[in-house]
Every structure is written in structure tokens, then in C-alpha cells.
Design a protein around this motif. Structure first.
Motif, PDB file in Angstrom:
ATOM      1  N   THR A 177      11.141 -42.720 -22.895  1.00 26.00           N
ATOM      2  CA  THR A 177      11.571 -42.936 -24.274  1.00 26.00           C
ATOM      3  C   THR A 177      10.563 -43.737 -25.094  1.00 26.00           C
ATOM      4  N   GLY A 178       9.326 -43.877 -24.632  1.00 23.31           N
ATOM      5  CA  GLY A 178       8.320 -44.634 -25.377  1.00 23.31           C
ATOM      6  C   GLY A 178       7.939 -43.956 -26.673  1.00 23.31           C
ATOM      7  N   GLU A 179       7.374 -44.730 -27.579  1.00 19.76           N
ATOM      8  CA  GLU A 179       7.020 -44.213 -28.905  1.00 19.76           C
ATOM      9  C   GLU A 179       5.959 -43.121 -28.833  1.00 19.76           C
ATOM     10  N   ASN A 180       5.117 -43.167 -27.819  1.00 21.62           N
ATOM     11  CA  ASN A 180       4.053 -42.174 -27.690  1.00 21.62           C
ATOM     12  C   ASN A 180       4.422 -41.058 -26.704  1.00 21.62           C
ATOM     13  N   VAL A 181       5.707 -40.980 -26.316  1.00 16.42           N
ATOM     14  CA  VAL A 181       6.143 -40.080 -25.250  1.00 16.42           C
ATOM     15  C   VAL A 181       7.111 -39.026 -25.772  1.00 16.42           C
ATOM     16  N   THR A 182       6.862 -37.781 -25.404  1.00 20.02           N
ATOM     17  CA  THR A 182       7.777 -36.680 -25.722  1.00 20.02           C
ATOM     18  C   THR A 182       7.502 -35.562 -24.723  1.00 20.02           C
ATOM     19  N   GLY A 183       8.126 -34.408 -24.944  1.00 26.96           N
ATOM     20  CA  GLY A 183       7.846 -33.284 -24.063  1.00 26.96           C
ATOM     21  C   GLY A 183       8.988 -32.300 -23.997  1.00 26.96           C
ATOM     22  N   THR A 184       8.987 -31.510 -22.944  1.00 26.97           N
ATOM     23  CA  THR A 184       9.980 -30.455 -22.769  1.00 26.97           C
ATOM     24  C   THR A 184      10.885 -30.788 -21.594  1.00 26.97           C
ATOM     25  N   SER A 185      12.170 -30.543 -21.792  1.00 26.40           N
ATOM     26  CA  SER A 185      13.158 -30.802 -20.752  1.00 26.40           C
ATOM     27  C   SER A 185      13.697 -29.487 -20.205  1.00 26.40           C
ATOM     28  N   GLY A 217      12.511 -17.623  -1.677  1.00 20.46           N
ATOM     29  CA  GLY A 217      13.508 -17.242  -0.696  1.00 20.46           C
ATOM     30  C   GLY A 217      14.922 -17.708  -0.924  1.00 20.46           C
ATOM     31  N   ALA A 218      15.167 -18.647  -1.866  1.00 24.73           N
ATOM     32  CA  ALA A 218      16.548 -19.035  -2.171  1.00 24.73           C
ATOM     33  C   ALA A 218      17.293 -17.842  -2.764  1.00 24.73           C
ATOM     34  N   PHE A 219      18.613 -17.923  -2.771  1.00 27.07           N
ATOM     35  CA  PHE A 219      19.425 -16.788  -3.208  1.00 27.07           C
ATOM     36  C   PHE A 219      19.432 -16.637  -4.731  1.00 27.07           C
ATOM     37  N   ALA A 220      19.798 -17.692  -5.470  1.00 26.59           N
ATOM     38  CA  ALA A 220      19.991 -17.514  -6.916  1.00 26.59           C
ATOM     39  C   ALA A 220      19.865 -18.831  -7.670  1.00 26.59           C
ATOM     40  N   THR A 221      19.606 -18.706  -8.960  1.00 27.32           N
ATOM     41  CA  THR A 221      19.585 -19.848  -9.873  1.00 27.32           C
ATOM     42  C   THR A 221      19.926 -19.369 -11.271  1.00 27.32           C
ATOM     43  N   CYS A 222      20.124 -20.325 -12.160  1.00 25.17           N
ATOM     44  CA  CYS A 222      20.146 -20.042 -13.598  1.00 25.17           C
ATOM     45  C   CYS A 222      19.366 -21.155 -14.276  1.00 25.17           C
ATOM     46  N   GLY A 223      18.310 -20.782 -14.977  1.00 21.19           N
ATOM     47  CA  GLY A 223      17.476 -21.805 -15.587  1.00 21.19           C
ATOM     48  C   GLY A 223      16.597 -21.253 -16.676  1.00 21.19           C
ATOM     49  N   CYS A 224      15.565 -22.009 -17.019  1.00 19.90           N
ATOM     50  CA  CYS A 224      14.697 -21.637 -18.131  1.00 19.90           C
ATOM     51  C   CYS A 224      13.495 -20.850 -17.637  1.00 19.90           C
ATOM     52  N   ASN A 225      12.745 -20.310 -18.581  1.00 19.56           N
ATOM     53  CA  ASN A 225      11.501 -19.603 -18.305  1.00 19.56           C
ATOM     54  C   ASN A 225      10.370 -20.631 -18.321  1.00 19.56           C
ATOM     55  N   TYR A 226       9.723 -20.852 -17.168  1.00 13.67           N
ATOM     56  CA  TYR A 226       8.725 -21.915 -17.081  1.00 13.67           C
ATOM     57  C   TYR A 226       7.401 -21.552 -17.740  1.00 13.67           C
ATOM     58  N   THR A 227       7.131 -20.277 -17.910  1.00 16.25           N
ATOM     59  CA  THR A 227       5.951 -19.892 -18.684  1.00 16.25           C
ATOM     60  C   THR A 227       6.150 -20.278 -20.149  1.00 16.25           C
ATOM     61  N   GLU A 228       7.334 -20.013 -20.672  1.00 14.84           N
ATOM     62  CA  GLU A 228       7.639 -20.424 -22.046  1.00 14.84           C
ATOM     63  C   GLU A 228       7.619 -21.936 -22.169  1.00 14.84           C
ATOM     64  N   LEU A 229       8.152 -22.635 -21.182  1.00 12.53           N
ATOM     65  CA  LEU A 229       8.157 -24.101 -21.227  1.00 12.53           C
ATOM     66  C   LEU A 229       6.733 -24.643 -21.293  1.00 12.53           C
ATOM     67  N   GLY A 230       5.832 -24.075 -20.501  1.00 14.61           N
ATOM     68  CA  GLY A 230       4.443 -24.523 -20.546  1.00 14.61           C
ATOM     69  C   GLY A 230       3.807 -24.302 -21.898  1.00 14.61           C
ATOM     70  N   ALA A 231       4.068 -23.139 -22.511  1.00 13.81           N
ATOM     71  CA  ALA A 231       3.500 -22.841 -23.828  1.00 13.81           C
ATOM     72  C   ALA A 231       4.032 -23.804 -24.883  1.00 13.81           C
ATOM     73  N   VAL A 232       5.326 -24.081 -24.846  1.00 11.63           N
ATOM     74  CA  VAL A 232       5.916 -25.024 -25.809  1.00 11.63           C
ATOM     75  C   VAL A 232       5.321 -26.415 -25.626  1.00 11.63           C
ATOM     76  N   THR A 233       5.130 -26.824 -24.386  1.00  8.32           N
ATOM     77  CA  THR A 233       4.540 -28.137 -24.116  1.00  8.32           C
ATOM     78  C   THR A 233       3.143 -28.241 -24.711  1.00  8.32           C
ATOM     79  N   ALA A 234       2.328 -27.196 -24.510  1.00 16.83           N
ATOM     80  CA  ALA A 234       0.972 -27.192 -25.073  1.00 16.83           C
ATOM     81  C   ALA A 234       1.010 -27.254 -26.592  1.00 16.83           C
ATOM     82  N   ASP A 235       1.916 -26.506 -27.209  1.00 12.90           N
ATOM     83  CA  ASP A 235       2.040 -26.541 -28.669  1.00 12.90           C
ATOM     84  C   ASP A 235       2.403 -27.943 -29.158  1.00 12.90           C
ATOM     85  N   MET A 236       3.269 -28.626 -28.401  1.00 14.24           N
ATOM     86  CA  MET A 236       3.693 -29.967 -28.806  1.00 14.24           C
ATOM     87  C   MET A 236       2.545 -30.966 -28.743  1.00 14.24           C
ATOM     88  N   VAL A 237       1.694 -30.855 -27.715  1.00 15.76           N
ATOM     89  CA  VAL A 237       0.591 -31.809 -27.623  1.00 15.76           C
ATOM     90  C   VAL A 237      -0.423 -31.576 -28.738  1.00 15.76           C
TER      91      VAL A 237
END
Length: 340
Positions: A147-155, A268-288
Motif C-alpha cells: 500500500t505504499g505511495e509508490n506501489v501499485t500493480g495487478t491483482s 496436471g491439476a484438474f480444473a481452475t477458474c481464474g484470470c488470463n495471465y498473458t493479459e495480466l502481464g500486458a496490463v502490468t507493463a502498461d501501468m508501469v
């Protein structure tokens, strides 16, 4: 030969001396994969960015590659030089702290830590500076103290309820769920608490096992495998790193593994539900780049987690029907096991 390739060849020897390789100071020149230094002379403007990956596994690798691809695209779009250098902390807080100290002293303009422990160490290293720290893939930024003033990112906050809903929809007869995670992994704290509350409310028992190393995770799994009907793991980087080794054991035992990221499922795990990590990386780069160009720190961005991923090979090994997942999220992706 492209300008990027030419630059990579010139910088290759320098990159060998990065902290990732041998613990010495990173070179002030750009690392392989950086946008071409030739653009700097014509544009007269450029940025140096440290990309600090907590450890190696499929999701974190995917994020890093997406960040680098987007930084290359932004360099071309904006007509600036963007040099970036990779560091890997091997999930070691001491090494990550050393990396943080070095990238600050070496004058990088911004730091992109990938995963929670890396982000926490980079935040500590940049205290008292105005260096932007733009993290990637923290499930609970506030709980992790980011939560620092110089800190942000993607969750990549996990929808624990939905994943457990998937589990019970696939097998309404589940009596006991295994909770497999690492106590050293901040990403697991909140979703494990949520899972316990959910299972208590449903009247479903659970067995809890933890491990902080590969061997400990394997031992923890073995100790509960004959007691549970399914296993849940959040976006836990420690367990993710050993998924390839433990998945066959769960399949053989007929116990489906529901996990917090698609990297688990591809391993090898069976299943999940989550975000697209390629999109997350692109958004992170745009934010920086936004932080560097405007001098302001954008707000933390919560990635939408609406993609169910199923490993069809694992489903076949378990004899598990997953047709009921089709209407539980925006999309359903089918994958097979890979070592990536």
C-alpha cells in the motif's frame, strides 16, 4: 537480423553477470530482450526497468514474457527506449532482498516484481525513494501490505467460492476436501480462510496440510490422499512449482485437484477458474509505462477471473465429467498437460 537481435547479441556477455546468475551487480546496459539501444540516440528518452520474478513456474513465466512483449510494443509505439533486465529470486527472501538493494543502487527507473514475496522485498528496497514498484499477480495486495505511495500493480484475487462451487457441482457427494498450500505463501492466506468458511457452511469436512519445499509438499499430499475426495490449492507459488510431480499421484488416487491458476492445470491439476495471465502481464507493463510517463501511480487493477480451465487428460484419467462447468463462467478452456 532485427535490431532486437543485434542488441541481444551485444548485451549477452553483460547479462551473464546479473544477480540471477551469480549474485553480482547487474550491468547498466540493457539485458537480452530489451528494446534496441539504437532507439535511444534518436528518441533522446528511455527507461530502465527491472523485472524481478519470485521463482520459476508456468504462470510466473507467462506473466514475465507478456510483460516483456508489451514493453517492446510500447517502446515502438511511443518512440522511446525501454531497457529491461530479468532477475529471479528463486523464492529466497534473502536473495530477493539483495536484488532489491542492487536494482535501487543501480538506478533503475521502475521495478516490476512478479508475485507477492518479490513485491514485498522490492517495496522494502525502495522505501525512501520515488521508484515506482508495479507488481504483477498479487492475490491480496492489502493483506500483503502493498500500500505504499509508490506501489501499485495487478491483482489476481481468486474467486474461492466459485472454485469450490465447481468442486461440489462436479461431485455433490464430496465428504472431505483437502487443503494443500504453503504457510510461507502470502497468496494462500485469504483464500484458505475463505475455503474453510465455505466448507464449514456447507457441512463439508476438510483436512489441512502444508509444505514449504518440494519434498514437504509431496509429503503433505501423501499424508492426506487417502482421507479426501478432492483437493483445493489457491494461487500458491510453492505448490505450483511441484504440480508436475504431484499431479500423477492424485490422478492415480482418483482425487481431483482444483487449483488457483491455469498453470497448475497445464501441469496436471484438474480444473481452475481464474484470470488470463498473458493479459495480466500486458496490463502490468502498461501501468508501469503510465507511471513513468505521467509521474503518477495508477490504482491497483483487479483482473477479471472468469475463465474456467480444465485439463482433458486429467479428466480422462479421473473418469471425471466436467460438462457442468460450461455455464459457470464466461468461458471454458480445455488444455492438456505440458511441462511449460
Amino acid at each position: 537480423m532485427t535490431m532486437k537481435t543485434l542488441f541481444a547479441a551485444a548485451a549477452g556477455a553483460l547479462f551473464a553477470f546479473s544477480l540471477t546468475a551469480c549474485g553480482s551487480a547487474p550491468s547498466s546496459s540493457a539485458a537480452p530482450g530489451s528494446s534496441s539501444a539504437a532507439n535511444a540516440a534518436s528518441a533522446g528518452e528511455g527507461y530502465r526497468i527491472a523485472i524481478v520474478q519470485q521463482m520459476d513456474h508456468a504462470s510466473l513465466d507467462e506473466i514475465r514474457l507478456a510483460i516483456e512483449a508489451e514493453l517492446d510494443a510500447k517502446a515502438q509505439e511511443l518512440g522511446v527506449t525501454i531497457e529491461y533486465q530479468e532477475f529471479n529470486g528463486q523464492n529466497d527472501p534473502t536473495l530477493l532482498g539483495q536484488i532489491g538493494t542492487q536494482v535501487v543502487s543501480d538506478g533503475f527507473d521502475a521495478i516490476i516484481p512478479i508475485a507477492t514475496l518479490a513485491a514485498q522485498q522490492m517495496q522494502l528496497a525502495t522505501e525512501g525513494t520515488d521508484i515506482p514498484v508495479v507488481f504483477a499477480a498479487i492475490s491480496d495486495p492489502e493483506g500483503a501490505g502493498m500500500t505504499g505511495e509508490n506501489v501499485t500493480g495487478t491483482s489476481d484475487a481468486l474467486d474461492t467460492t466459485l472454485i469450490l462451487d465447481m468442486m461440489l457441482a462436479q461431485n455433490p457427494e464430496i465428504k472431505t476436501v483437502g487443503l494443500l498450500y504453503s504457510q510461507s505463501e502470502p497468496n494462500s492466506t485469504l483464500p484458505i480462510a475463505q475455503a474453510k468458511e465455505y466448507l464449514d457452511n456447507k457441512g463439508v469436512a476438510y483436512v489441512e496440510r502444508t509444505g514449504n519445499t518440494n519434498d514437504e509438499v509431496i509429503s503433505a499430499l501423501t499424508s492426506m490422499l487417502d482421507q479426501v475426495d478432492a483437493i483445493f490449492t489457491p494461487t500458491d507459488n510453492v505448490v505450483a512449482a511441484v504440480e508436475l510431480a504431484i499431479a500423477p499421484t492424485m490422478i492415480e488416487a482418483g482425487v481431483p485437484h482444483y487449483a488457483g491458476a491455469d498453470s497448475f492445470v497445464r501441469n496436471g491439476a484438474f480444473a481452475t477458474c481464474g484470470c488470463n495471465y498473458t493479459e495480466l502481464g500486458a496490463v502490468t507493463a502498461d501501468m508501469v509505462i503510465e507511471a513513468l510517463q505521467t509521474g503518477t501511480i495508477p490504482e491497483v487493477y483487479q483482473m477479471p477471473g472468469n475463465i474456467i480451465t480444465v485439463n482433458t487428460e486429467t479428466a480422462a484419467g479421473l473418469g471425471a465429467d466436467y460438462s457442468m462447468f460450461a455455464d459457470m463462467a464466461d468461458s471454458l478452456a480445455e488444455v492438456v498437460t505440458t511441462e511449460d
